[in-house]
Design an enzyme around this catalytic site. Structure first.
Site, mmCIF file in Angstrom:
data_model
loop_
_atom_site.group_PDB
_atom_site.id
_atom_site.type_symbol
_atom_site.label_atom_id
_atom_site.label_comp_id
_atom_site.label_asym_id
_atom_site.label_seq_id
_atom_site.Cartn_x
_atom_site.Cartn_y
_atom_site.Cartn_z
ATOM 1 N N GLY A 130 0.803 -1.235 -0.034
ATOM 2 C CA GLY A 130 0.145 0.150 0.086
ATOM 3 C C GLY A 130 0.896 1.209 -0.118
ATOM 4 N N ASN A 154 4.207 -6.228 -2.877
ATOM 5 C CA ASN A 154 4.515 -7.645 -2.560
ATOM 6 C C ASN A 154 3.468 -8.362 -1.998
ATOM 7 O OD1 ASN A 154 4.599 -5.648 -0.402
ATOM 8 N ND2 ASN A 154 5.221 -7.531 0.858
ATOM 9 N N GLU A 155 2.214 -7.961 -2.257
ATOM 10 C CA GLU A 155 1.192 -8.784 -1.725
ATOM 11 C C GLU A 155 1.132 -10.337 -1.759
ATOM 12 O OE1 GLU A 155 0.864 -5.898 -3.488
ATOM 13 O OE2 GLU A 155 -0.302 -4.552 -2.272
HETATM 14 C C1 LIG Z 1 -8.849 -12.118 -6.846
HETATM 15 C C2 LIG Z 1 -8.625 -10.837 -6.518
HETATM 16 C C3 LIG Z 1 -9.017 -10.286 -5.082
HETATM 17 C C4 LIG Z 1 -8.525 -9.268 -4.548
HETATM 18 C C5 LIG Z 1 -9.299 -8.631 -3.348
HETATM 19 C C6 LIG Z 1 -8.207 -7.817 -2.450
HETATM 20 C C7 LIG Z 1 -7.322 -8.565 -1.642
HETATM 21 C C8 LIG Z 1 -6.650 -7.914 -0.609
HETATM 22 C C9 LIG Z 1 -5.947 -6.709 -0.932
HETATM 23 C C10 LIG Z 1 -4.751 -6.605 -0.310
HETATM 24 C C11 LIG Z 1 -3.737 -5.218 -0.786
HETATM 25 C C12 LIG Z 1 -2.942 -5.265 0.455
HETATM 26 C C13 LIG Z 1 -1.840 -4.110 0.451
HETATM 27 C C14 LIG Z 1 -1.059 -4.091 1.584
HETATM 28 O O1 LIG Z 1 -0.345 -3.073 1.629
HETATM 29 S S1 LIG Z 1 -0.874 -5.537 2.793
HETATM 30 C C15 LIG Z 1 0.626 -4.857 3.518
HETATM 31 C C16 LIG Z 1 1.551 -5.262 3.121
HETATM 32 N N1 LIG Z 1 2.892 -4.863 4.056
HETATM 33 C C17 LIG Z 1 4.064 -5.454 4.137
HETATM 34 O O2 LIG Z 1 4.222 -6.655 3.673
HETATM 35 C C18 LIG Z 1 5.111 -4.758 4.866
HETATM 36 C C19 LIG Z 1 5.337 -5.626 6.198
HETATM 37 N N2 LIG Z 1 6.222 -4.739 6.959
HETATM 38 C C20 LIG Z 1 7.729 -4.896 6.885
HETATM 39 O O3 LIG Z 1 7.996 -5.433 5.984
HETATM 40 C C21 LIG Z 1 8.414 -4.180 7.901
HETATM 41 O O4 LIG Z 1 7.740 -3.862 9.029
HETATM 42 C C22 LIG Z 1 9.073 -2.834 7.296
HETATM 43 C C23 LIG Z 1 10.158 -2.903 6.296
HETATM 44 C C24 LIG Z 1 8.001 -1.961 6.893
HETATM 45 C C25 LIG Z 1 9.876 -2.013 8.340
HETATM 46 O O5 LIG Z 1 10.605 -3.187 9.120
HETATM 47 P P1 LIG Z 1 10.892 -2.632 10.486
HETATM 48 O O6 LIG Z 1 12.012 -3.714 10.887
HETATM 49 O O7 LIG Z 1 11.368 -1.208 10.642
HETATM 50 O O8 LIG Z 1 9.807 -2.728 11.648
HETATM 51 P P2 LIG Z 1 9.032 -4.019 11.875
HETATM 52 O O9 LIG Z 1 8.968 -5.057 10.945
HETATM 53 O O10 LIG Z 1 9.768 -4.500 13.180
HETATM 54 O O11 LIG Z 1 7.612 -3.510 12.351
HETATM 55 C C26 LIG Z 1 7.215 -2.714 13.390
HETATM 56 C C27 LIG Z 1 6.112 -3.033 14.014
HETATM 57 O O12 LIG Z 1 5.068 -2.660 12.921
HETATM 58 C C28 LIG Z 1 4.453 -3.857 12.600
HETATM 59 N N3 LIG Z 1 3.902 -3.722 11.164
HETATM 60 C C29 LIG Z 1 4.672 -3.619 10.340
HETATM 61 N N4 LIG Z 1 4.122 -3.663 8.793
HETATM 62 C C30 LIG Z 1 2.794 -3.755 9.417
HETATM 63 C C31 LIG Z 1 1.636 -3.513 8.763
HETATM 64 N N5 LIG Z 1 1.515 -3.418 7.233
HETATM 65 N N6 LIG Z 1 0.332 -3.504 9.220
HETATM 66 C C32 LIG Z 1 0.165 -3.737 10.825
HETATM 67 N N7 LIG Z 1 1.435 -3.711 11.509
HETATM 68 C C33 LIG Z 1 2.670 -3.732 10.648
HETATM 69 C C34 LIG Z 1 5.193 -5.007 12.882
HETATM 70 O O13 LIG Z 1 4.548 -6.174 13.043
HETATM 71 C C35 LIG Z 1 5.696 -4.554 14.209
HETATM 72 O O14 LIG Z 1 4.885 -4.571 15.401
HETATM 73 P P3 LIG Z 1 5.083 -4.930 16.831
HETATM 74 O O15 LIG Z 1 6.265 -3.513 17.226
HETATM 75 O O16 LIG Z 1 4.029 -4.920 17.626
HETATM 76 O O17 LIG Z 1 6.146 -6.019 17.032
#
Ligand SMILES: CCCCCCCCCCC/C=C/C(=O)SCCNC(=O)CCNC(=O)[C@H](O)C(C)(C)COP(=O)(O)OP(=O)(O)OC[C@H]1O[C@@H](n2cnc3c(N)ncnc32)[C@H](O)[C@@H]1OP(=O)(O)O
Length: 279
Positions: A130, A154-155
């Site tokens: 997103g 990267n979904e």
């Molecule tokens: C047939 C067709 C059907 C279609 C219908 C639609 C289908 C669904 C559509 C979906 C579209 C989705 C879009 C999206 O955006 S999904 C989200 C994808 N995001 C990611 O993959 C990123 C995930 N995060 C990371 O890779 C890392 O956090 C990052 C590189 C961003 C930062 O790394 P860093 O080491 O600095 O931080 P942490 O990983 O330790 O994270 C800190 C805390 O934040 C929490 N976190 C991270 N990302 C998310 C998120 N996206 N949502 C909620 N929470 C998130 C993580 O868990 C840590 O939490 P805690 O501190 O509690 O441990």
């Protein structure tokens, strides 16, 4: 969310009177007609319902204020532009919540993609999913040259699928074949790769992202607004209309897809993996 005014920054006069909400800081410069909007939803600017709502309110305020012609989108959180949609909004909730959340995601994309403002993404951190979509709605993307700042839709790595309007936005930016591969593999590009494939327009040292955005903004704002806006609309309206014509169906499609047990399990596992990685 309420729009709050904060004190002007030191030595800046009225034109830098900051305003914004809890999760979206707005630093307007009336003299230049440019505002900097900073996401401030620590730790990773996950696009929660609150952040989406506040973002839409702040964007609308800037669009309705004819003083402003350009907005730079950037992050107030170190190392991360935006972690994308907030995964906690998409698991363990109920269908009504999923519908409300998805409507807000659609709304933000619709408003950004066809905005009359010049929008420049100053990508000063990781920009997956997103977060990448928000940057793709902009007219120009500048990415900090840091190998930790990966960008892409990267979904599929989460076991989910980018919806057709995410796909369309990527195809409009990097072309069909590159998008086909990037979406299926859930590619997260290094800065140099993102530049090469056309996902971003410039890669600059981290401490030059904002200054570069400001100078690119000046170039875009030198074009007469009306001509530029009509051209942007000509380029993007067909893509936007595809969603507008089927918004409710898209919401229902999202709700039924995200509610599947298999999808819920994938998201829970992915969230757990994110938390373990710190441990
Ligand atoms: C047939 C067709 C059907 C279609 C219908 C639609 C289908 C669904 C559509 C979906 C579209 C989705 C879009 C999206 O955006 S999904 C989200 C994808 N995001 C990611 O993959 C990123 C995930 N995060 C990371 O890779 C890392 O956090 C990052 C590189 C961003 C930062 O790394 P860093 O080491 O600095 O931080 P942490 O990983 O330790 O994270 C800190 C805390 O934040 C929490 N976190 C991270 N990302 C998310 C998120 N996206 N949502 C909620 N929470 C998130 C993580 O868990 C840590 O939490 P805690 O501190 O509690 O441990």
């Amino acid at each position: 969310a309420t729009i709050r005014r904060t004190e002007p920054t030191a030595g800046s006069g009225d034109s830098a009177r900051r305003f914004g909400t809890q999760r979206v800081l707005v630093e307007p410069d009336a003299a230049s007609g440019v505002a900097v909007m900073k996401f401030k939803n620590p730790p990773v600017n996950s696009l929660s319902l609150e952040l989406l709502t506040e973002f839409i309110i702040s964007l609308e305020k800037l669009e309705n204020d004819k003083t402003f012609r350009g907005v730079i989108l950037t992050s107030d959180c170190p190392r991360v532009f935006s972690a994308g949609l907030d995964l906690t909004e998409m698991c363990g909730k109920n269908p009504a919540h999923y519908a409300e959340y998805w409507k807000a995601v659609q709304e933000l994309w619709l408003r950004l993609y066809l905005s009359n403002l010049v929008l420049i993404a100053a990508i000063n951190g990781a920009c997956p999913a997103g977060g990448c979509l928000i940057s793709l709605t902009c007219d120009y993307r500048i990415l900090a040259d840091n190998p930790k700042y990966l960008i892409g839709l990267n979904e599929t790595l989460l076991g989910i699928v980018a919806p057709f309007w995410f796909k369309d936005t990527l195809v409009n930016t990097i072309g069909h074949r590159a998008s086909e591969q990037a979406l299926q593999l859930g590619l997260l590009f290094l800065p140099a790769e993102a530049l090469q494939v056309g996902l971003v327009d410039q890669v600059v040292p981290e401490d030059q992202v904002l200054s570069t955005a400001l100078s690119v903004m000046a170039r875009w704002m030198a074009i007469p607004d009306h001509a530029r806006q009509l051209t942007k609309n000509m380029m993007r309206k067909t893509t936007v209309d595809r969603l507008v014509k089927q918004r409710d169906a898209d919401i229902q499609n999202f709700v039924s897809f995200i509610s599947r047990d298999s999808i819920q399990k994938s998201l829970q596992m992915y969230l757990e993996k994110l938390k373990q990685k710190k441990g």
